[in-house]
Scaffold this motif. Structure first.
Motif, PDB file in Angstrom:
ATOM      1  N   SER A   8      -0.175  50.515  16.290  1.00 44.57           N
ATOM      2  CA  SER A   8       0.036  50.276  17.711  1.00 44.57           C
ATOM      3  C   SER A   8      -1.021  49.316  18.244  1.00 44.57           C
ATOM      4  O   SER A   8      -2.212  49.517  18.006  1.00 44.57           O
ATOM      5  CB  SER A   8      -0.051  51.603  18.466  1.00 44.57           C
ATOM      6  OG  SER A   8       0.020  51.392  19.863  1.00 44.57           O
ATOM      7  N   THR A  10      -2.773  48.077  21.603  1.00 47.49           N
ATOM      8  CA  THR A  10      -2.959  48.680  22.909  1.00 47.49           C
ATOM      9  C   THR A  10      -4.239  48.130  23.536  1.00 47.49           C
ATOM     10  O   THR A  10      -4.708  47.062  23.157  1.00 47.49           O
ATOM     11  CB  THR A  10      -2.970  50.235  22.791  1.00 47.49           C
ATOM     12  OG1 THR A  10      -3.031  50.810  24.084  1.00 47.49           O
ATOM     13  CG2 THR A  10      -4.091  50.738  21.919  1.00 47.49           C
ATOM     14  N   ASN A  11      -4.805  48.890  24.469  1.00 47.67           N
ATOM     15  CA  ASN A  11      -6.087  48.495  25.060  1.00 47.67           C
ATOM     16  C   ASN A  11      -7.056  49.667  24.999  1.00 47.67           C
ATOM     17  O   ASN A  11      -6.699  50.768  24.580  1.00 47.67           O
ATOM     18  CB  ASN A  11      -5.910  47.972  26.488  1.00 47.67           C
ATOM     19  CG  ASN A  11      -5.433  49.042  27.442  1.00 47.67           C
ATOM     20  OD1 ASN A  11      -5.902  50.177  27.422  1.00 47.67           O
ATOM     21  ND2 ASN A  11      -4.483  48.693  28.287  1.00 47.67           N
ATOM     22  N   ASN A  12      -8.292  49.417  25.427  1.00 50.04           N
ATOM     23  CA  ASN A  12      -9.329  50.432  25.273  1.00 50.04           C
ATOM     24  C   ASN A  12      -9.193  51.606  26.240  1.00 50.04           C
ATOM     25  O   ASN A  12      -9.965  52.554  26.145  1.00 50.04           O
ATOM     26  CB  ASN A  12     -10.720  49.814  25.398  1.00 50.04           C
ATOM     27  CG  ASN A  12     -11.007  49.300  26.788  1.00 50.04           C
ATOM     28  OD1 ASN A  12     -10.184  48.616  27.392  1.00 50.04           O
ATOM     29  ND2 ASN A  12     -12.177  49.616  27.305  1.00 50.04           N
ATOM     30  N   GLU A  13      -8.219  51.574  27.127  1.00 43.23           N
ATOM     31  CA  GLU A  13      -7.993  52.725  28.001  1.00 43.23           C
ATOM     32  C   GLU A  13      -7.062  53.752  27.370  1.00 43.23           C
ATOM     33  O   GLU A  13      -6.886  54.846  27.903  1.00 43.23           O
ATOM     34  CB  GLU A  13      -7.452  52.250  29.348  1.00 43.23           C
ATOM     35  CG  GLU A  13      -8.479  51.416  30.100  1.00 43.23           C
ATOM     36  CD  GLU A  13      -7.960  50.850  31.406  1.00 43.23           C
ATOM     37  OE1 GLU A  13      -6.725  50.700  31.558  1.00 43.23           O
ATOM     38  OE2 GLU A  13      -8.794  50.550  32.273  1.00 43.23           O
ATOM     39  N   ASN A  14      -6.493  53.431  26.214  1.00 49.80           N
ATOM     40  CA  ASN A  14      -5.619  54.349  25.491  1.00 49.80           C
ATOM     41  C   ASN A  14      -6.421  55.594  25.096  1.00 49.80           C
ATOM     42  O   ASN A  14      -7.473  55.491  24.466  1.00 49.80           O
ATOM     43  CB  ASN A  14      -5.060  53.638  24.253  1.00 49.80           C
ATOM     44  CG  ASN A  14      -4.142  54.503  23.446  1.00 49.80           C
ATOM     45  OD1 ASN A  14      -4.534  55.540  22.930  1.00 49.80           O
ATOM     46  ND2 ASN A  14      -2.905  54.051  23.301  1.00 49.80           N
ATOM     47  N   ASP A  16      -6.019  57.833  22.871  1.00 50.99           N
ATOM     48  CA  ASP A  16      -6.239  58.000  21.433  1.00 50.99           C
ATOM     49  C   ASP A  16      -7.420  57.146  20.971  1.00 50.99           C
ATOM     50  O   ASP A  16      -8.238  57.590  20.158  1.00 50.99           O
ATOM     51  CB  ASP A  16      -4.984  57.647  20.640  1.00 50.99           C
ATOM     52  CG  ASP A  16      -3.866  58.656  20.848  1.00 50.99           C
ATOM     53  OD1 ASP A  16      -4.178  59.848  21.103  1.00 50.99           O
ATOM     54  OD2 ASP A  16      -2.694  58.266  20.772  1.00 50.99           O
ATOM     55  N   SER A  49      -8.195  44.274  25.760  1.00 46.20           N
ATOM     56  CA  SER A  49      -6.755  44.323  25.512  1.00 46.20           C
ATOM     57  C   SER A  49      -6.413  44.151  24.046  1.00 46.20           C
ATOM     58  O   SER A  49      -5.247  44.024  23.696  1.00 46.20           O
ATOM     59  CB  SER A  49      -6.061  43.229  26.321  1.00 46.20           C
ATOM     60  OG  SER A  49      -6.291  43.439  27.694  1.00 46.20           O
ATOM     61  N   TYR A  55      -1.573  55.353  13.384  1.00 46.25           N
ATOM     62  CA  TYR A  55      -1.134  56.742  13.462  1.00 46.25           C
ATOM     63  C   TYR A  55      -0.600  57.157  12.091  1.00 46.25           C
ATOM     64  O   TYR A  55       0.124  56.396  11.440  1.00 46.25           O
ATOM     65  CB  TYR A  55      -0.017  56.904  14.500  1.00 46.25           C
ATOM     66  CG  TYR A  55      -0.488  56.650  15.911  1.00 46.25           C
ATOM     67  CD1 TYR A  55      -0.900  57.706  16.717  1.00 46.25           C
ATOM     68  CD2 TYR A  55      -0.533  55.362  16.431  1.00 46.25           C
ATOM     69  CE1 TYR A  55      -1.345  57.498  18.013  1.00 46.25           C
ATOM     70  CE2 TYR A  55      -0.981  55.128  17.732  1.00 46.25           C
ATOM     71  CZ  TYR A  55      -1.389  56.194  18.510  1.00 46.25           C
ATOM     72  OH  TYR A  55      -1.836  55.972  19.786  1.00 46.25           O
ATOM     73  N   CYS A  63      -8.909  53.200  14.075  1.00 50.00           N
ATOM     74  CA  CYS A  63      -8.890  52.228  15.159  1.00 50.00           C
ATOM     75  C   CYS A  63      -9.868  51.094  14.895  1.00 50.00           C
ATOM     76  O   CYS A  63     -10.722  51.169  14.011  1.00 50.00           O
ATOM     77  CB  CYS A  63      -9.237  52.889  16.494  1.00 50.00           C
ATOM     78  SG  CYS A  63     -10.950  53.459  16.614  1.00 50.00           S
ATOM     79  N   CYS A  65     -11.074  47.139  17.248  1.00 45.79           N
ATOM     80  CA  CYS A  65     -10.728  46.197  18.301  1.00 45.79           C
ATOM     81  C   CYS A  65     -11.522  44.913  18.083  1.00 45.79           C
ATOM     82  O   CYS A  65     -12.379  44.847  17.204  1.00 45.79           O
ATOM     83  CB  CYS A  65     -11.006  46.780  19.690  1.00 45.79           C
ATOM     84  SG  CYS A  65     -12.729  47.119  20.071  1.00 45.79           S
TER      85      CYS A  65
END
Length: 152
Positions: A8, A10-14, A16, A49, A55, A63, A65
């Motif tokens: 996935s 996503t951004n750092n506010e996720n 997970d 972002s 998963y 993870c 980024c």
């Protein structure tokens, strides 16, 4: 392996990602409590972002980024694979996903920093083409840091 792996972006506010990073920090500070004061400020991720989460059977287990360092360079940050998912090649997969994403956005160089004690991480990074370079800011003068770079 019958486990279902999904990736996935996503951004750092996720939530997970937030939880995986909390586990990463807990593990790092447990292993290297003496380094916390020197490194904590370098691990804060502003709005980002460019986050990838892996998963395994719908559970977030890995993870990473990247953030822009300059017009042609990204810095890989917050690489983590939870202990129960290690040995499955997920760190390599996260790196590949991040590098491909950065390349699609027009970047040509990826850099990262790790601690010299993180022998497994250094080995992985070298295996996928990263080379050790002089420490870049903010790691200049921090003897525990190993900085690495790769053309992507």
């Amino acid at each position: 392996m019958n486990d279902k792996i999904t990736v996935s972006k996503t951004n750092n506010e996720n939530i997970d990602f937030v939880n995986l990073v909390a586990a990463l920090d807990t593990g790092l500070w447990a292993c290297y409590p003496e380094l916390k004061t020197n490194y904590w400020g370098n691990n804060i991720i502003e709005l980002n972002s460019n986050v990838v989460i892996i998963y395994l059977d719908n559970k977030a287990v890995a993870c990473g980024c990247f953030k822009k360092q300059d017009e042609n360079t990204i810095e890989i940050k917050r690489m983590f694979v939870s202990p129960e998912a290690r040995g499955l090649g997920l760190a390599k997969r996260i790196l590949q996903e991040l590098e491909l994403w950065a390349k699609e956005l027009g970047y040509g160089i990826s850099v990262l920093e790790t601690l010299y004690k993180q022998k497994e991480a250094i080995g992985l990074y070298q295996k996928v083409g990263y080379i050790i370079v002089e420490n870049y800011e903010p790691y200049v003068g921090l003897e525990n840091s190993i900085c690495m770079q790769k053309q992507i």
